[in-house]
Enzyme design. Sequence first.
Site, PDB file in Angstrom:
ATOM      1  N   SER A 183      52.572  46.564  44.730  1.00 32.14           N
ATOM      2  CA  SER A 183      52.100  47.686  45.533  1.00 32.14           C
ATOM      3  C   SER A 183      50.624  47.618  45.884  1.00 32.14           C
ATOM      4  CB  SER A 183      52.421  49.008  44.840  1.00 32.14           C
ATOM      5  OG  SER A 183      52.076  48.967  43.481  1.00 32.14           O
ATOM      6  N   HIS A 211      58.436  49.109  47.896  1.00 30.77           N
ATOM      7  CA  HIS A 211      57.704  48.819  49.133  1.00 30.77           C
ATOM      8  C   HIS A 211      58.457  47.892  50.075  1.00 30.77           C
ATOM      9  CE1 HIS A 211      53.987  50.847  48.039  1.00 30.77           C
ATOM     10  NE2 HIS A 211      54.215  50.413  46.818  1.00 30.77           N
ATOM     11  N   LYS A 242      59.156  55.958  50.522  1.00 28.60           N
ATOM     12  CA  LYS A 242      58.220  55.182  51.327  1.00 28.60           C
ATOM     13  C   LYS A 242      58.793  55.013  52.739  1.00 28.60           C
ATOM     14  CE  LYS A 242      55.758  54.059  47.343  1.00 28.60           C
ATOM     15  NZ  LYS A 242      55.881  53.581  45.993  1.00 28.60           N
TER      16      LYS A 242
HETATM   17  C1  LIG Z   1      55.807  54.245  44.693  1.00 29.85           C
HETATM   18  C2  LIG Z   1      56.349  53.329  43.682  1.00 29.85           C
HETATM   19  C3  LIG Z   1      57.184  53.778  42.652  1.00 29.85           C
HETATM   20  C4  LIG Z   1      57.434  55.249  42.402  1.00 29.85           C
HETATM   21  O1  LIG Z   1      58.221  55.815  43.376  1.00 29.85           O
HETATM   22  P1  LIG Z   1      58.138  57.397  43.634  1.00 29.85           P
HETATM   23  O2  LIG Z   1      59.342  57.670  44.427  1.00 29.85           O
HETATM   24  O3  LIG Z   1      56.873  57.633  44.358  1.00 29.85           O
HETATM   25  O4  LIG Z   1      58.159  58.056  42.288  1.00 29.85           O
HETATM   26  C5  LIG Z   1      57.747  52.850  41.823  1.00 29.85           C
HETATM   27  N1  LIG Z   1      57.486  51.534  41.964  1.00 29.85           N
HETATM   28  C6  LIG Z   1      56.650  51.062  42.903  1.00 29.85           C
HETATM   29  C7  LIG Z   1      56.404  49.600  43.012  1.00 29.85           C
HETATM   30  C8  LIG Z   1      56.046  51.953  43.779  1.00 29.85           C
HETATM   31  O5  LIG Z   1      55.195  51.500  44.682  1.00 29.85           O
END
Ligand SMILES: *Cc1c(COP(=O)(O)O)cnc(C)c1O
Length: 413
Positions: A183, A211, A242
């Site tokens: 990320s 992502h 996302k």
């Molecule tokens: C954003 C993210 C999460 C968490 O997801 P949410 O739905 O925001 O709780 C988990 N793993 C990665 C790699 C992320 O970027």
Amino acid sequence: MATLQTGFLDDEAARIRAAGLHRRLRIFDGPPGPRVLLEGREVVLLASNSYLGLATHPDVLRAGEEAARAYGSGSGGSRLISGTTRAHRDLEEALACWKGGEEAVLFGTGYQANVGAITALAGPGDLVLSDELNHASIIDGCRLSRASVQVYRHRDTTHAAQILERERAAHRRCLVVTDGVFSMDGDLAPLPRLCDLADRHDALLMVDDAHAVGVLGRTGSGTAEHLGVLGRVPVQMGTLSKALASEGGFIVGSAVLCDVLRNTARPFIFSTAPAPASVASAGAALRIVRTDPDRRARLAGNGAAFRQGLRAAGMRVPQGETPIVPLLIGGSAPALRFQEALEEDDVFAPAIRPPTVPEGTCRIRASLMATHTARDIDEAVGAFAKAWRAGPGVAAYTEGGAGGTGPSAPASS
Ligand SMILES: *Cc1c(COP(=O)(O)O)cnc(C)c1O
């Protein structure tokens, strides 16, 4: 006395500020579009995970509104009691089919999906291998699992193999867990080699595709599809939060995996089901992802154009195929100054500091959207170039200013 009991909070707050790590909330007026009002000022937004620009798509909004009217504003219960509506079930079926698994399990957030799955799949006496740059929710899942956790160097399958050769035999089960797209760096996990490794050492491979969902792969289903290992990743985690422009998290896998998760994953059992509107919005976004590959292509084009623009202006950014573009700065203070300089030019891209990234690797993390126009990107590149020339681009900062994941430019504070 209150001061005795809470005095440590003053110390703690002072410590955070002294380390240059204090953060504050920023208030946005309006949805996450390519431009947004930030505290009264219109900025080019390079900080949204709504990569495909679907948070404002009329079909996505309409699906949410209709589901709220049909099922209520909240789900009213946990998944196993009364929180599972037809909308939840429909989305689970669509996700399983899309990601090539038998079934899917939907959680309230991606964070919960990671914590829930890891703690359900590994416990005391088990071994977990985790990439050193994995997301915090994976790290927390590993800690809560009470398994023996071994961290391997970033994307280093030789290191992972060494650990497995040394440790595997002494443990009952083994889980290998990695982000699909990292990320804060935007690079990809070496999935084909990790699949081989997992096969060779009788380990279960879990990939967090937060992502990559909607972004990578021919049908947008993620890194496994993109890297040609569809069907070889038994535990696929993803989020609705996302590219799918909503909130929620999920695991896709075999029917028996999903059955076990529904019966043992504590965040699934002990937390309220995601709201029907969120679930239905994500379902509408998923339909667009599956039928409109052009959006993915525009996103990839914008990522490439932005990287190219930064390089042309003398900044070194890693090669990449994701919309995440990190510009390594080094110390916390110069990274913050860089963010402020961008904001003065009406561009918002955040400085990312510890604990989100390792000490000495503070960076500006830009994320592109499919809906950014050529003008948005030109303006953003112009602001980056100006901030670079005024700060990291001069003197001491130029050596190793960006690229890779290791520490580079020295902190100036
Ligand atoms: C954003 C993210 C999460 C968490 O997801 P949410 O739905 O925001 O709780 C988990 N793993 C990665 C790699 C992320 O970027």
